[in-house]
Enzyme design. Structure first.
Site, PDB file in Angstrom:
ATOM      1  N   LEU A   1       0.816  -1.210   0.000  1.00  0.00           N
ATOM      2  CA  LEU A   1       0.000   0.000   0.000  1.00  0.00           C
ATOM      3  C   LEU A   1       0.854   1.265   0.000  1.00  0.00           C
ATOM      4  CD1 LEU A   1      -3.021   0.822   0.134  1.00  0.00           C
ATOM      5  CD2 LEU A   1      -2.772   0.929   2.620  1.00  0.00           C
TER       6      LEU A   1
ATOM      7  N   ASP B   1      13.078 -11.792  -2.711  1.00  0.00           N
ATOM      8  CA  ASP B   1      12.628 -12.253  -1.396  1.00  0.00           C
ATOM      9  C   ASP B   1      13.675 -11.814  -0.376  1.00  0.00           C
ATOM     10  OD1 ASP B   1      11.844 -13.521   0.902  1.00  0.00           O
ATOM     11  OD2 ASP B   1      11.573 -15.491  -0.020  1.00  0.00           O
TER      12      ASP B   1
ATOM     13  N   TYR C   1       4.130  -9.822  16.311  1.00  0.00           N
ATOM     14  CA  TYR C   1       4.272  -8.718  15.359  1.00  0.00           C
ATOM     15  C   TYR C   1       4.995  -7.547  16.008  1.00  0.00           C
ATOM     16  CZ  TYR C   1       3.035  -4.622  12.585  1.00  0.00           C
ATOM     17  OH  TYR C   1       3.086  -3.448  11.860  1.00  0.00           O
TER      18      TYR C   1
ATOM     19  N   THR D   1       2.821  -7.686   8.130  1.00  0.00           N
ATOM     20  CA  THR D   1       2.035  -6.776   8.958  1.00  0.00           C
ATOM     21  C   THR D   1       0.745  -7.373   9.506  1.00  0.00           C
ATOM     22  OG1 THR D   1       0.943  -5.900   6.988  1.00  0.00           O
ATOM     23  CG2 THR D   1       2.941  -4.770   7.730  1.00  0.00           C
TER      24      THR D   1
END
Length: 304
Positions: A12, A48, A136, A74
């Site tokens: 994004l 990667d 996370y 995320t």
């Protein structure tokens, strides 16, 4: 004109950073995992970043002067369920990128998150002491430390609840999910007890670009300029888009069986960015206005 590499170029924020840099005349290569999905006037290569041995050779060949490191795992609950993958994406990859920037004399802008804080006493300034909870959060905090240790002088850019239109293929961001659900007349359950700093992706990308262009270091809160709970955000969005605010159903985080912990009283203070950056964190009203305009533009394009 500078040579930039942007990781997470299919994401994004990454794709918007690439497009903005290209529009400003820079040489830009976007790196992403798998085939190119981002449209724009910039080059793209698949890489990667968790394959640590591949990172330095690729960056050395591209020879960027600035690296904007947006790539990250995320999905909070996915990280909790797959800690090895989260560590590889958020720590190993960051360390590899940071190590190369130090050795090459390149500047690093590393994108992080408000989740490095426990959410007990937000909103947080840049100098607040992190206390991450959950895989996370812990891996993103470790990524910050790797960037600072391995690439002194780098910028740590923390953001939060990033939204934008069009969304990334196959994954709706918070704002896009709200628009899609509410436009269908369906109710949305939103946390009334989680305070956040919703961030318009285009605004975040603009601030990241400035940190790169000016080669600024230190920690920056590059997020939306308004701190509020998710219910208030949803109702404000309804007001701008013309949706029925009655479809917003308040709920509490404890009522849902979430795999990973999330900070409650979070949010980030943006005084530093407002005072020192030309690209200012946008207040909620302006962010939603631009979000709505991008949605209308996309719909018009689809209709045409």
């Amino acid at each position: 004109m500078s040579r930039f590499v942007v990781t997470g170029a299919n994401g994004l924020v990454g794709r918007r950073a690439c497009a903005r840099l290209a529009a400003r005349g820079h040489s830009v290569v976007g790196l992403g995992k798998g085939p190119r999905r981002a449209v724009g006037a910039f080059d793209y290569e698949a890489l990667d970043l968790t394959r640590e041995a591949d990172v330095a050779p690729a960056l050395s060949r591209l020879s960027p002067e600035i690296v904007v490191h947006c790539a990250s795992m995320t999905e909070v609950d996915a990280c909790e369920k797959a800690p090895e993958a989260a560590y590889a994406a958020n720590v190993t990859a960051t360390a590899a990128v940071a190590r190369w920037t130090r050795e090459a004399g390149a500047h690093l802008v590393h994108v992080s998150t408000d989740y490095v804080f426990d959410g007990d006493a937000g909103p947080y300034a840049e100098d607040a002491v992190p206390n991450p909870r959950g895989v996370y959060a812990v891996t993103k905090h470790m990524g910050e430390q790797a960037a600072r240790v391995l690439s002194p002088g780098c910028a740590i850019a923390r953001t939060a609840v990033v939204y934008g239109w069009p969304p990334v293929e196959g994954r709706l961001n918070f704002g896009a999910w709200l628009v899609k659900t509410l436009s269908a007349g369906q109710p949305v359950k939103l946390f009334e007890d989680q305070v956040v700093s919703p961030s318009f992706a285009d605004n975040v990308a603009a601030m990241l670009v400035e940190l790169g262009e000016r080669r600024l270091g230190g920690t920056w809160n590059t997020c939306g300029g308004t701190v509020l709970d998710r219910v208030a955000f949803g109702r404000a969005l309804c007001g701008v888009f013309g949706f029925d605010a009655g479809l917003v159903v308040p709920t509490r985080m404890a009522d849902l069986k979430l795999s990973a912990p999330r900070p409650l009283k979070s949010g980030l203070l943006t005084d530093k960015a407002r005072e020192q950056l030309s690209e200012k964190p946008l207040a909620l009203a302006e962010s939603l206005k631009r979000f709505h305009a991008s949605w209308l533009e996309a719909r018009a394009g689809e209709a045409g």
